[in-house]
Write an enzyme that holds these catalytic residues in place. Structure first.
Site, PDB file in Angstrom:
ATOM      1  N   ARG A  96       0.873  -1.184   0.000  1.00  0.00           N
ATOM      2  CA  ARG A  96       0.000   0.000   0.000  1.00  0.00           C
ATOM      3  C   ARG A  96       0.904   1.225   0.000  1.00  0.00           C
ATOM      4  NH1 ARG A  96      -1.916   3.692   3.799  1.00  0.00           N
ATOM      5  NH2 ARG A  96      -4.123   4.297   3.648  1.00  0.00           N
ATOM      6  N   SER A 153     -12.607  -4.863   2.368  1.00  0.00           N
ATOM      7  CA  SER A 153     -12.840  -4.057   3.559  1.00  0.00           C
ATOM      8  C   SER A 153     -14.340  -3.988   3.821  1.00  0.00           C
ATOM      9  CB  SER A 153     -12.291  -2.642   3.357  1.00  0.00           C
ATOM     10  OG  SER A 153     -10.889  -2.655   3.247  1.00  0.00           O
ATOM     11  N   LYS A 200      -5.536   6.448   9.629  1.00  0.00           N
ATOM     12  CA  LYS A 200      -6.843   6.926   9.163  1.00  0.00           C
ATOM     13  C   LYS A 200      -7.632   7.448  10.365  1.00  0.00           C
ATOM     14  CE  LYS A 200      -7.495   4.099   5.027  1.00  0.00           C
ATOM     15  NZ  LYS A 200      -8.419   3.179   4.308  1.00  0.00           N
TER      16      LYS A 200
END
Length: 212
Positions: free
Chosen positions: A39, A108, A138
């Site tokens: 990622r 997710s 996040k």
């Protein structure tokens, strides 16, 4: 043959230097990470391709699963073990068809069981829930209660991954709640000794398995 998802699921940090990234991921693998998800939200296509190739080779040599975040086309180009998609990253049915039956596909599901049931119907291989704790990566992410893992276990027959704010101090709670794996970025890759930190997460998973 698909890899088993269990224990430490390492998600890479936004590292612009490929050699540094490879070194960090190598340490995580040495400590027992069974899955690595690539990622990098800041890299352009050329860097993503170069880093993905390097990490794919590293994970293959270590016998760990290598997944690509958000981009199943890149996963195919890299011949990765699979991909992980969020709600806005494309259609799961299309991704399953493009990846074929032998690649891993994760989804997710945030704090929503209905998303998990739909993802299972679409043919994914595992379900991710979170943020289970407050997350620095996040900070505005929706929070998923630990009770969601027991509910998901009752309603879905797939491995469960927890993500968001997971540390050595709280990972035992997550495994005890029913998660098969913990997905970790900061608590792993910001550690002074990444291999030792990875080994700590791996040990917590093994201890929980012994108690079951």
């Amino acid at each position: 043959m698909k890899h088993k998802l269990a224990g430490l699921y390492a998600i890479t940090p936004d590292e612009p230097h490929t050699d540094v990234l490879v070194q960090k991921v190598g340490l995580a693998l040495r400590g027992g990470a069974s899955v690595v998800q690539y990622r990098n939200k800041t890299a352009g296509p050329a860097l993503r391709l170069a880093q993905g190739r390097a990490l794919a080779a590293l994970c293959r040599a270590a016998g760990a699963a290598f997944l690509v975040n958000d981009d199943f086309a890149l996963a195919l180009e890299l011949d990765a073990d699979g991909a992980h998609l969020g709600a806005d990253d494309g259609d799961l049915v299309q991704a399953r068809q493009c990846l074929g039956p032998d690649k891993l596909l994760g989804a997710s599901c945030y704090d929503r069981i209905e998303l998990a049931e739909a993802a299972q119907q679409a043919g994914v291989d595992y379900l991710a829930f979170g943020s289970v704790f407050s997350s620095g990566t996040k900070p505005g992410a929706v929070r998923a209660p630990l009770t969601i893992f027991a509910e998901a276990r009752r309603r879905c027959a797939l491995p469960l991954v927890a993500i968001g704010g997971i540390s050595l101090q709280n990972a035992s709670q997550v495994f005890a709640a029913g998660a098969d794996a913990v997905a970790v970025i900061s608590a792993l890759f910001d550690a002074g000794d990444i291999a030792a930190r990875a080994a700590g997460f791996t040990r917590l998973y093994q201890q929980q398995r012994m108690q079951q």
